[in-house]
Write an enzyme that holds these catalytic residues in place. Structure first.
Site, PDB file in Angstrom:
ATOM      1  N   ASP A  26       0.859  -1.170   0.000  1.00  0.00           N
ATOM      2  CA  ASP A  26       0.000   0.000   0.000  1.00  0.00           C
ATOM      3  C   ASP A  26       0.907   1.236   0.000  1.00  0.00           C
ATOM      4  OD1 ASP A  26      -2.500   1.423   0.220  1.00  0.00           O
ATOM      5  OD2 ASP A  26      -1.981   1.792   2.317  1.00  0.00           O
ATOM      6  N   ASP A  28      -0.130   5.199   0.807  1.00  0.00           N
ATOM      7  CA  ASP A  28      -0.311   6.202   1.845  1.00  0.00           C
ATOM      8  C   ASP A  28      -0.384   5.535   3.214  1.00  0.00           C
ATOM      9  OD1 ASP A  28      -0.834   8.676   3.080  1.00  0.00           O
ATOM     10  OD2 ASP A  28      -1.974   9.343   1.338  1.00  0.00           O
ATOM     11  N   ASP A 225      -1.229  -0.607   6.118  1.00  0.00           N
ATOM     12  CA  ASP A 225      -1.442   0.033   7.416  1.00  0.00           C
ATOM     13  C   ASP A 225      -2.902   0.015   7.837  1.00  0.00           C
ATOM     14  OD1 ASP A 225      -2.097   1.991   5.333  1.00  0.00           O
ATOM     15  OD2 ASP A 225      -2.326   3.412   6.990  1.00  0.00           O
TER      16      ASP A 225
END
Length: 342
Positions: A26, A28, A225
């Site tokens: 991922d 961001d 995240d």
């Protein structure tokens, strides 16, 4: 796909960059935040890549094209080609192409990333519900997307035109805070029409399928995240995952994670790719990791010992997830997490 309920983070005797052939990362909250590289990300990815791990960047943001994302990463010091970037726009374009004729018109409610992905699949982007579209596709269009675009989508969807969404993330991070994401825009059309779109992005299978097709990964590791997109997407795809604590997920959310949100591994940041992972060992009562022992009491999680805070967190996860079983842990872990500084 039936999977055993995960009750504790797993250990690995080998660095994760050696145990897996491809990292599906991922962006961001993992690689960058607010456009700037997260601490340790650039160096960690360079070492993983030099050791032979393939790095692929997987994003639900359908606005930017793979070329634009690759250029941004390269500017940050992470050499990246457009072929290394997989977007939800690509996943939804493939999904549409499998259900409409070649060369069909598709009404686009979103940005350039969607238009490029549709053309790649031989489809023709159009701007109006009156252009006789065979499908409607909605993706994040940025802050300048006007209200009239939602009206165009609603007109077509209400007429029975098949409706697709790149993703349904309700929010998106920005330099000024949390802004409405594509999921919020999808809700506008849903309310106006009473219809439901087909969705392609994380955590749903079309996105995972797109990443595997484009990367050819045999032993992929999802790195993210967010529990509800990255980790759930890995669960749905039946592959392992690494949660890094550089983004939206904190210790409280992790301890309360239901089975489909529990990562295989937990680490502070992308340096976790370069190391093995410690074992979490069951005891007669509780679990041990490193110098820490965690148990589930009547109404709270208890932690004893000392050492690396992350080891304590891993032990607490085992106690919480075992106590919760198939559900979400409701035991109070605040005091134990405070002791770890997490």
């Amino acid at each position: 796909m039936s999977q055993a309920v995960r009750t504790r983070p797993e250990g690995s005797g080998r660095p994760l960059s050696e145990a897996y052939d491809t990292a599906l990362l991922d962006l961001d909250g993992v690689v960058y935040a607010g456009g700037s590289a997260i601490r340790h990300a650039v160096d960690s990815l360079a070492v993983a890549r030099s050791g032979g791990m393939h790095l692929a960047y997987v994003t639900n943001n359908a606005l930017r094209t793979p070329d634009t994302v690759a250029e941004h990463l390269t500017e940050l010091g992470i050499p990246t080609g457009a072929d290394d970037v997989i977007t939800s726009a690509q996943a939804v374009a493939r999904l549409i192409s499998e259900q409409v004729p070649a060369g069909a018109r598709v009404l686009v409610i979103g940005g350039e990333g969607l238009r490029v992905a549709l053309r790649e699949r031989g489809l023709v982007p159009v701007e109006s519900a009156d252009d006789d579209p065979a499908a409607v596709v909605q993706g994040y269009g940025g802050p300048d997307l006007t209200w009239g675009r939602f009206a165009e989508a609603s007109y077509a969807v209400a007429r029975g035109v098949p409706w697709f969404a790149s993703n349904t993330d309700l929010t998106i991070p920005s330099g000024r805070g949390i802004a409405p994401g594509n999921g919020a825009a999808v809700e506008v059309v849903r309310i106006a029409t009473g219809k439901e779109p087909q969705v392609a992005g994380k955590p749903l299978p079309p996105m995972h399928r797109e990443t595997i097709i484009r990367t050819g990964a045999k032993r992929p590791l999802v790195v993210g995240d967010r529990l509800d997109t990255d980790i759930e997407g890995a669960f749905n795809g039946g592959v392992d995952s690494l949660l890094v604590l550089t983004g939206v997920t904190d210790g409280v959310r992790l301890l309360a994670a239901p089975p489909h949100h529990r990562p295989t591994y937990v680490d502070a940041d992308l340096r976790g790719l370069l190391t093995g992972q410690p074992d979490v060992s069951p005891l007669t009562e509780g679990f041990r990791c490193g110098g820490w022992t965690a148990t589930a009491g009547a109404d709270r999680l208890e932690l004893e010992g000392g050492g690396e805070p992350l080891d304590g967190l891993r032990a607490l996860c085992a106690a919480a997830w075992t106590a919760a079983g198939d559900g979400s842990c409701e035991l109070d872990g605040g005091k134990a997490l405070a002791r770890l500084g997490l």
